[in-house]
Design an enzyme around this catalytic site. Structure first.
Site, PDB file in Angstrom:
ATOM      1  CG  ASN A 276      48.256  29.748  49.997  1.00  0.00           C
ATOM      2  OD1 ASN A 276      47.296  29.129  50.416  1.00  0.00           O
ATOM      3  ND2 ASN A 276      49.449  29.182  49.839  1.00  0.00           N
ATOM      4  CB  CYS A 277      43.121  32.836  51.032  1.00  0.00           C
ATOM      5  SG  CYS A 277      43.627  33.982  52.316  1.00  0.00           S
TER       6      CYS A 277
END
Length: 420
Positions: free
Chosen positions: A237-238
């Site tokens: 994830n970012c």
């Protein structure tokens, strides 16, 4: 859980360099760079480079996507990342070779704006534990017009592949020491406590992977803590870099380790309830009810809930907190906002035990470095960065949001509080 024991066979890596073959000698890791680059080939990448960044170096890595500790199962040639590299059988059990003191860091052209910075020296280094590692940095830039999701998947897999490639050098190396994790029967009547382990499942590059499965496909799951320590959970994830849970943070989880230290002394550690945090209300309600029912089935007295990211997941945390407390299960929340930065997006009166891990909105000036790995101009896209982040004198002004792991709710950050 009966007969489940994980032995992490620690090989202490004191130095890293490039050489003609990938091997470990007297605590020094040698890497054949050309063979590693060839192994990581993917047509999605127009270029791949490998650099080394050591503690104290005048080096900046930007933008950082993930950090991974190289590991491999000791009794076969399988990686310690089941679902990516490695079999599902044996995860959390048996022996795993661990290259402690080094990591694989993935970087390159930006995928999502919530990526980060690691400084190996200077004031920024004080806010991230990754500055203390010998980092093998994989910079992989994608071809033009690639979809962000495809780019993210390719760089995530490249990081896991690199960690596996490097860890194979440890197969015949004896351990410097062994860490053993086993949930033995306490034989006492102690408060039963579990970790309510929230993992991102929001789409748009806000996802984690459990046994290689995108968390958006999951329902709450009961797990032995050893499974997470042994690579079952991979970051994908970012979210904001300051409070992101990298793969390294899952592998070296301070909260799980702390619960183990208390197990049999003042609590009975019952493991993890892994809860996907979806963006939609119906999914939040489904997961909240299921997670709470698991807690009731386990006859828990309390749960601890660390937050990853911010904003939307706070609805999940408060919903679970309210439901657990209604059934007599005490909750402790670990999060970031401290009353100085922006508030939590949701609250509930039952949330009366909250641990704060720091203010990620504090600004810091990062000095000019002799070497930058990656793309410094992309600081303007980072959470915590701006168009004006790079100053006229070359220094960089960012908030702690941009420093990878600065306010980690699993306990991986380096900040402390003092009573005056």
């Amino acid at each position: 859980m009966r007969d489940m024991s994980l032995n992490l066979e620690i090989i202490q890596i004191k130095d890293v360099c490039f050489g003609s073959e990938t091997k470990i000698e007297n605590g020094k890791l040698n890497i054949n760079k050309d063979m590693l680059i060839e192994y990581l080939y993917n047509p999605i990448f127009k270029s791949i480079s490998v650099d080394i960044a050591k503690p104290g170096d005048s080096v900046r890595i930007i933008p950082v996507k993930d950090v991974i500790e190289p590991r491999i199962k000791a009794d076969n040639n399988e990686g310690a990342f089941p679902g990516f590299f490695g079999k599902f059988e044996g995860c959390g059990d048996g022996a795993t070779k661990v290259l402690r003191g080094c990591s694989v860091v993935t970087a390159g052209t930006i995928v999502g704006f919530q990526e980060g910075i690691i400084d190996m020296s200077g004031p920024g280094a004080r806010y991230t534990r990754f500055s203390e590692l010998n980092n093998i940095v994989i910079t992989a830039d994608a071809v033009d017009d690639i979809a962000p999701a495809d780019h993210e998947e390719a760089i995530r897999i490249a990081g896991v592949k690199a960690a596996y490639f490097i860890a194979k050098a440890a197969k015949e190396i004896p351990a410097d020491y062994v860490e053993t994790y086993e949930l033995k029967d306490t034989g006492k009547k102690l408060p039963a406590v579990a970790i309510m382990y929230l993992i991102m499942a929001q789409g748009l590059l806000h996802d984690n992977y459990l046994y290689g499965i995108d968390a958006k496909r999951l329902h709450p799951t009961y797990m032995h803590p050893n499974e997470v320590l042994d690579g079952a959970l991979v970051n994908g994830n970012c979210v904001v870099a300051g409070d992101k849970h990298t793969t390294y943070d899952h592998q070296n989880n301070p909260l799980i380790e702390e619960m183990y230290r208390h197990h049999g002394k003042d609590l009975d550690f019952k493991g993890l309830i892994v809860v996907p945090t979806y963006p939609g209300l119906a999914d939040k309600r489904r997961c909240c009810q299921s997670a709470t029912k698991m807690a009731r089935l386990l006859d828990l007295d309390g749960v601890v809930m660390p937050e990853e990211g911010g904003g939307n997941p706070e609805a999940d945390i408060m919903m679970i907190c309210r439901e657990c407390e209604k059934h007599g299960i005490k909750t402790v929340i670990i999060t970031g906002p401290d009353g100085v930065e922006e508030p939590l997006t949701d609250t509930t009166p039952e949330a009366d035990a909250v641990i704060n891990v720091g203010d990620c909105n504090e600004y810091i000036i990062l000095p000019v470095m002799e070497k930058v790995i990656g793309h410094p101009e992309q600081v303007k896209f980072l959470s915590g960065g701006a168009e004006t982040s790079i100053q006229k004198d070359g220094t960089m002004r960012v908030s702690l949001s941009a420093i990878t792991g600065s306010v980690n709710a699993l306990g991986g950050s380096k900040m402390s509080s003092y009573v005056y």
